[in-house]
Motif scaffolding. Structure first.
Motif, PDB file in Angstrom:
ATOM      1  N   UNK A  35      52.471  47.991 -68.099  1.00 44.71           N
ATOM      2  CA  UNK A  35      52.658  48.598 -66.836  1.00 44.71           C
ATOM      3  C   UNK A  35      53.607  47.800 -65.844  1.00 44.71           C
ATOM      4  N   UNK A  36      53.486  46.497 -65.816  1.00 46.46           N
ATOM      5  CA  UNK A  36      54.287  45.871 -64.914  1.00 46.46           C
ATOM      6  C   UNK A  36      55.664  45.949 -65.170  1.00 46.46           C
ATOM      7  N   UNK A  37      56.019  46.064 -66.763  1.00 46.70           N
ATOM      8  CA  UNK A  37      57.493  46.387 -66.899  1.00 46.70           C
ATOM      9  C   UNK A  37      58.156  47.466 -66.320  1.00 46.70           C
ATOM     10  N   UNK A  38      57.278  48.458 -65.928  1.00 48.88           N
ATOM     11  CA  UNK A  38      57.708  50.008 -65.624  1.00 48.88           C
ATOM     12  C   UNK A  38      57.857  49.971 -64.146  1.00 48.88           C
ATOM     13  N   UNK A  39      57.587  48.723 -63.300  1.00 49.61           N
ATOM     14  CA  UNK A  39      57.642  48.721 -62.057  1.00 49.61           C
ATOM     15  C   UNK A  39      59.136  48.554 -61.561  1.00 49.61           C
ATOM     16  N   UNK A  40      60.029  48.048 -62.672  1.00 50.12           N
ATOM     17  CA  UNK A  40      61.528  47.553 -62.262  1.00 50.12           C
ATOM     18  C   UNK A  40      61.925  48.755 -62.395  1.00 50.12           C
ATOM     19  N   UNK A  41      61.777  50.289 -62.683  1.00 49.13           N
ATOM     20  CA  UNK A  41      62.600  51.274 -62.879  1.00 49.13           C
ATOM     21  C   UNK A  41      63.303  51.682 -61.639  1.00 49.13           C
ATOM     22  N   UNK A  42      64.460  52.265 -61.532  1.00 50.04           N
ATOM     23  CA  UNK A  42      65.285  52.556 -60.507  1.00 50.04           C
ATOM     24  C   UNK A  42      65.956  53.966 -61.144  1.00 50.04           C
ATOM     25  N   UNK A  43      66.272  54.625 -59.755  1.00 51.70           N
ATOM     26  CA  UNK A  43      66.615  56.084 -60.091  1.00 51.70           C
ATOM     27  C   UNK A  43      68.077  55.941 -60.475  1.00 51.70           C
ATOM     28  N   UNK A  44      68.519  56.721 -61.353  1.00 49.36           N
ATOM     29  CA  UNK A  44      70.015  56.863 -61.832  1.00 49.36           C
ATOM     30  C   UNK A  44      70.416  55.935 -62.685  1.00 49.36           C
ATOM     31  N   UNK A  45      69.571  54.763 -62.843  1.00 51.15           N
ATOM     32  CA  UNK A  45      69.874  53.802 -63.963  1.00 51.15           C
ATOM     33  C   UNK A  45      69.191  54.042 -65.164  1.00 51.15           C
ATOM     34  N   UNK A  46      69.733  54.603 -66.124  1.00 48.88           N
ATOM     35  CA  UNK A  46      68.972  55.313 -67.241  1.00 48.88           C
ATOM     36  C   UNK A  46      68.938  54.206 -68.367  1.00 48.88           C
ATOM     37  N   UNK A  47      69.930  53.619 -68.611  1.00 51.82           N
ATOM     38  CA  UNK A  47      70.100  52.199 -69.614  1.00 51.82           C
ATOM     39  C   UNK A  47      68.855  51.409 -69.264  1.00 51.82           C
ATOM     40  N   UNK A  48      68.840  50.837 -68.025  1.00 47.06           N
ATOM     41  CA  UNK A  48      67.801  49.898 -67.664  1.00 47.06           C
ATOM     42  C   UNK A  48      66.330  50.675 -68.001  1.00 47.06           C
ATOM     43  N   UNK A  49      66.310  51.931 -67.498  1.00 49.88           N
ATOM     44  CA  UNK A  49      65.011  52.634 -67.759  1.00 49.88           C
ATOM     45  C   UNK A  49      64.547  52.466 -69.297  1.00 49.88           C
TER      46      UNK A  49
END
Length: 961
Positions: free
Chosen positions: A571-585
């Motif tokens: 769940x900690x890995x998912x806190x780094x998500x950013x809008x419009x950055x789909x490859x990092x998502x």
């Protein structure tokens, strides 16, 4: 952690080998046959444990018959032991199959010359009244024994008469005159009269009987004015009224009259106690005049103990419908207006009373008035309630005596209630709590932290400025390892997590970890980590779980903590998500899935046969599948760039008549994705239905996960697959419901935001454009950015409910089928027992059990006949209401087709709100359908004598049955 180690050993199934039911019964039977009295007594007193473990009629019947034999031939001490066992096992009595035989063996002792033996038999009969309410010989024996000259026997007869009166209308009607004569007779001693009067509380089977009993009690109250007689008579009067219902208003008036006019404190106390009973049972029967009379008595009494009792009754009434009736007086009448303020005047006067209990009831009344009469302008009343609560808080937080703690609990409960109904008061209440935290005793601090957390869960009132105060206090707790300090560490950490749910700063994490290293044991650290997981602070939780891995004594605990660490990391890995950055998502989701797969392997290793962790495994598997579905959806959206529609896509769309084919392969992928999300929503629904014992917060969490799946499937349909028919009406009302937690608040705001985005794009552009795919990807990222909350049921089970089924006939060997002739029906008896943990019915109670029986043909034997489809399978359903946690019912099943049939019996439960929960269990047996001898004989004759019309003859022979 030592406390939980004990329960874990039980879960892991260590210890001595358990005996089966027959062996256990034979073991006890051996004790009963022993020549030594001690061994016989030991065997008798071990029976309740046996009934608890094997609560089915076949064993209980045998055991009670053996106990009846002991009762018949044993001495009085053994009889007393059997009596105690019968009284302890009252709920199993109705499972006795041979009631006549059981009663016959017990009843034979009533003819003994020993009055003590007769007395024990009478008490035994009284304890069995629920299964033999109409036995005339028992009724006769009780009547006879009431005239005995032996006091022990008479008292036993009174006990039996009370029990039979409660169960049997005939007995109650017959004994009423006898009891009346004895009570009014001059020869009956007063102490015996005091024991006889309570029997009259059971005379409520019909109106005339209740009326005659009331008249008798009315005469007794006036004829015998002594304190003891008045107290017993009045209490019996109240219980009779509460059971017969029609006379409750009269009884309230009578009690208020005694409270006002009788000078004896003992009688006043009894009147208050009975008024409290009626306030709890039937608050709607209290008129304005009744409440007014009670207020006047409370205002004028000089005794604090009596005032406390009256206020207790009023505070009970203030939380019910009675308070609305009290305030809904007709406007314009000056008397009514003045009267309606008497309660308020009393509460305001008592708020600052030097007796803590009186003050607590005063503020509780003010809080309840403020909460329930919201349509009135009660601003001064709210302020009075807040000032009263604050003064009590200051008073009780300095004192660690049990009385002060009980008062503090009432005060804090009132604070939470007041803030929930009147949110504008939250700031002042929270500030007073924070100010008082520094100077309070440890026991009070713990309760205050619970209160702060409860308020902050409902309203985001704990600002960052207040975190400093909490952190200072956390540092000040010191290095003490007392239980109170450990509890305080957990409570304070919870408040800190609730107040900073967005993210914990590194400074806060350092302070918490330092304190845990200095002053805590492993159990405290685990509880704080658990709270961090519930509040979505996964980085903190992961570090704490990591530190605990080497501190546990069993591999099951190790695997459990390791799985929690992996889930927190995921769940900690998912806190780094950013809008419009789909490859990092995509890479974040892949990293999270990697940790989740490691965690589920550990979680499976942590489960034991007695503690299978089924909810936890189900929840995590669904989370993994949901993350995979999100990842697939982002990949599908990206495929519009990597694999755009071919040049001939428009032509294909025109020829096939499906306009979506213009978009190329993405349309089919989107369809699969939508079906995947709908399937996940169904599986979340199944998990919800199987979690009967879960608390409401956990169920709401599962519901939110299900709603997020439905939201994405709806967005795919509305944007891409079917924009024309998409409707937003059914989804628009979700935000209006009362939000219980920060996690729910954030999820709801994401839902609303996504719906607005989808609605604004819907029908504006032809599908599929980059705007549509961006909208879907941003919706996924917005949902994943809300940190997942692992709710209470994931960690602990406060309520435990299970059902045990027994089928008869049942084969000796489970794999062996039961033989049935095909022209007969099988009567399948299904018996079941509902088993509870330590807190039955904490969240919801079982109203009825739904039994579903189905049969499937596994393998045919013999020739094929053309059989109507109705005869191929059995599908039946019955609902039964458990009585004393036991239920039984029967099904008639047809097995017309020869061969082996598989019968499945599945149980589900229906709670008091009518909701069906698929709790299980599912039991299977095999039935072999054999051809009946007559049909076989006819068939063989036809085969030998008339080969040409063989098939036709077989059909007619078959159809006869």
């Amino acid at each position: 952690m030592a406390a939980s180690a004990k329960s874990f050993l039980a879960d892991a199934g260590y210890g001595e080998q358990e005996l089966d039911a027959n062996s256990a019964l034979m073991e006890l039977d051996k004790g009963l046959r022993s020549g030594k009295l001690g061994e016989q007594c030991e065997a008798v007193v071990r029976f309740p444990r046996l009934f608890q473990k094997y609560p089915f009629p076949i064993l209980i019947n045998s055991a009670f018959l053996k106990l009846a034999d002991v009762f018949r031939v044993g001495n009085n001490f053994l009889r007393l032991c059997v009596l105690k066992v019968t009284q302890q096992s009252e709920k199993h009595l109705e499972k006795i199959l041979n009631v006549d035989e059981f009663v016959k063996r017990v009843f034979s002792v009533i003819h003994s010359n020993d009055p003590v033996a007769r007395a024990i038999t009478l008490r035994m009969l009284g304890s069995m009244a629920s299964i033999i309410p109409e036995r005339k010989n028992a009724h006769h024996s009780i009547r006879q024994s009431l005239d005995s000259h032996d006091n022990v026997e008479v008292e036993a007869a009174i006990f039996a008469a009370a029990n039979f009166s409660a169960q049997s209308k005939d007995f109650a009607a017959g004994i009423c005159n006898k009891i009346s004569e004895m009570i009014q007779g001059l020869a009956t001693p007063v102490d015996l009269k005091l024991k006889l009067i309570p029997i009259l509380q059971h005379m409520h089977h019909d109106a005339s009987l209740a009326s005659s009993s009331r008249q008798l009690l009315q005469q007794l109250v006036t004829s015998y004015p002594s304190t003891k007689m008045v107290i017993v008579t009045l209490h019996t009067f109240t219980l009779l009224a509460a059971s017969s219902l029609v006379d409750i208003p009269k009884q309230i008036q009578l009690l208020l009259q005694y409270l006002k006019n009788d000078p004896r404190k003992a009688v006043k106390r009894l009147a208050i106690q009975d008024l409290k009973l009626l306030a709890n049972k039937t608050p709607h029967t209290w008129s304005r005049e009744n409440i007014q009379a009670l207020c006047e008595s409370a205002l004028h009494t000089p005794y604090d103990s009596l005032k406390l009792g009256m206020l207790s009754v009023l505070s009970t009434l203030s939380g019910t419908i009675a308070i609305k009736q009290y305030f809904s007086s007709a406007p314009g009448t000056a008397a009514a207006t003045a009267r309606s303020f008497d309660l308020v005047k009393l509460a305001q006067e008592c708020c600052y009373h030097n007796n803590r209990g009186i003050a607590a009831h005063g503020v509780r009344i003010l809080t309840n008035i403020s909460a329930s009469c919201q349509e009135k302008d009660l601003l001064p009343l709210e302020q009075d309630a807040v000032f009263g609560l604050e003064s009590l808080l200051v008073l009780c937080s300095q004192d660690d005596s049990p009385g002060a703690q009980a008062t503090l609990k009432i005060t804090l409960t009132c604070m939470v209630k007041l803030v929930k109904c009147r949110p504008h008061l939250s700031q002042s209440v929270v500030e007073s709590l924070l100010t008082q935290l520094h100077s309070a005793q440890d026991a009070a601090r713990i309760l205050m932290c619970h209160c702060l957390a409860a308020i902050a869960m409902q309203l985001p009132v704990l600002a960052d400025g207040m975190l400093g105060d909490l952190m200072d206090l956390y540092k000040l707790i010191g290095r003490s390892t007392t239980d109170k300090k450990q509890e305080l560490l957990v409570s304070l950490a919870t408040v800190i997590f609730v107040s900073s749910q967005k993210a914990l700063s590194s400074e806060i994490k350092t302070v918490i970890k330092q304190q845990l290293e200095n002053a805590s044991n492993g159990w405290t650290a685990y509880r704080i980590a658990r709270q961090a997981s519930r509040m979505g602070n996964h980085d903190m939780a992961r570090e704490l779980y990591q530190s605990l891995l080497t501190q546990v004594a069993s591999e099951h605990f190790y695997f459990w903590l390791n799985s929690l660490k992996e889930f927190s990391h995921a769940e900690q890995c998912l806190t780094g998500l950013q809008e419009d950055n789909y490859s990092s998502a995509l890479s974040c989701i892949a990293e999270a899935l990697k940790s989740y797969h490691k965690g589920i392997a550990s979680l499976t290793a942590a489960s034991t046969p007695l503690n299978p962790l089924s909810f936890q495994c189900g929840f995590v598997k669904l989370r993994i599948d949901l993350l995979q579905a999100f990842s697939l959806l982002i990949c599908t959206c990206n495929s519009l760039k990597t694999s755009p529609p071919p040049a001939i896509a428009t032509t294909i769309a025109m020829t096939s008549g499906n306009d979506l084919q213009r978009c190329g392969r993405i349309s089919n992928q989107m369809k699969h994705s939508m079906e995947e999300f709908r399937s996940l929503a169904t599986r979340y629904g199944d998990l919800y239905q199987s979690s009967f014992d879960a608390d409401s917060a956990t169920l709401r969490n599962v519901e939110l996960q299900q709603q997020s799946c439905l939201l994405i499937s709806h967005a795919i349909e509305a944007l891409i697959l079917d924009p024309e028919s998409a409707s937003f009406q059914e989804y628009s009302s979700n935000g209006t419901a009362h939000v219980e937690s920060e996690y729910e608040r954030r999820m709801m705001s994401v839902f609303n935001h996504v719906l607005e985005e989808v609605e604004s794009l819907n029908r504006k552009y032809a599908p599929v454009s980059y705007l549509h795919t961006a909208c879907l990807c941003n919706a996924v990222i917005a949902l994943l950015k809300v940190p997942l909350s692992f709710q209470r049921y994931f960690f602990q089970k406060l309520q435990s409910t299970s059902i045990k089924l027994a089928l008869s006939p049942s084969p000796r060997n489970p794999a062996e089928p039961i033989a049935v002739q095909n022209n007969q029906q099988l009567a399948l008896k299904v018996e079941g027992v509902v088993q509870h943990g330590s807190k039955p019915g904490l969240f919801r109670k079982i109203q009825s059990v739904c039994l579903n029986v189905s049969s499937v043909l596994q393998s045919k034997s013999g020739q094929d006949y053309k059989i109507p489809i109705d005869n191929m399978t059995n599908e039946m359903e019955q609902r039964v209401e458990p009585h004393n946690d036991y239920f039984s019912t029967q099904f008639l099943l047809n097995f017309v087709i020869l061969g082996t049939h598989n019968i499945t019996v599945e149980s589900s439960v229906i709670d008091s709100n009518g909701i069906v929960w698929k709790t299980g269990p599912k039991t299977t047996i095999f039935v072999k359908s054999l051809e009946d001898p007559y049909s076989q004989q006819v068939r063989l004759q036809q085969q030998q004598g008339q080969p040409p019309s063989q098939q036709q003859q077989q059909r007619t022979a078959y159809s006869r049955f």
